[in-house]
Write an enzyme that holds these catalytic residues in place. Sequence first.
Site, short mmCIF file in Angstrom:
data_model
loop_
_atom_site.label_atom_id
_atom_site.label_comp_id
_atom_site.label_asym_id
_atom_site.label_seq_id
_atom_site.Cartn_x
_atom_site.Cartn_y
_atom_site.Cartn_z
CG MET A 92 -27.78 -13.70 -22.47
SD MET A 92 -29.40 -14.02 -22.30
CE MET A 92 -29.52 -15.15 -21.20
CG HIS A 111 -38.09 -14.90 -22.49
ND1 HIS A 111 -36.88 -14.18 -22.16
CD2 HIS A 111 -38.83 -14.64 -21.63
CE1 HIS A 111 -37.17 -13.54 -20.96
NE2 HIS A 111 -38.39 -13.64 -20.60
CD GLU A 145 -40.47 -2.94 -29.82
OE1 GLU A 145 -41.11 -3.57 -28.70
OE2 GLU A 145 -41.16 -2.81 -30.87
CD GLN A 175 -42.29 -29.01 -20.35
OE1 GLN A 175 -42.59 -29.29 -21.51
NE2 GLN A 175 -41.96 -30.07 -19.57
#
Length: 203
Positions: A92, A111, A145, A175
């Site tokens: 994180m 993500h 980014e 998943q």
Amino acid sequence: MALARLGILISGRGSNMMAIVAACEVGVVPAEVAVVVSNRADAPGIAWARERGLATAVLPQRDFGDREAHDRAIVDRLQQAGVEWVCLAGYMRLLSKPFIAAYPSRILNIHPALLPSFPGLHGQQDALEWGVRVSGCTVHLVDLELDHGPIVVQRTVPVEDTDDVDTLSARILEQEHHAYPEALVKLLSQPWRLEGRRVVFEA
Ligand code: GAR
């Protein structure tokens, strides 16, 4: 084929790390986990990795002057272990320029949303609150980014009317544990190139 050497960065539970370790151990992913690095000493995942006999390092941000110094220490540790590919697995923190420059197009992140929708810390909750009918997870190459670089693999899940953030997160996580190994297999087993933002596989 020679096994690629992976470094996995975590901050918490580490279930994606466990999925990657398992996929390497059974030979599905042509790689070996050279080191697991956590920025938190209390991350449950780092205890698991240690018990599993993997090389580990704990490098908390507060031990370093700034983000770049912290990242340089992590890169040093990864290079010491001969790491060729870096997998962020619930890590994180945003990476600084020198970190990304040390592993160009060789850092992956996962993500829990279908990027470019719902980047950030609360991907599942943001998707649920938006009212989307489909969500999922994204494995992508890392750039400067947040949750932004070229996409390697996406997997979808339905969003049910009865979902809360926990049930949706659990469906997505299942998943994620397939998506990360799948992305590694693709990148490590066949030639690929970047065309703009697109990851194009050649075989
Ligand atoms: C995973 O759901 C991962 O997608 C998410 O954190 C969780 C870590 O779980 N990452 C992000 O939200 C990054 N923006 P894990 O520690 O059990 O792998």
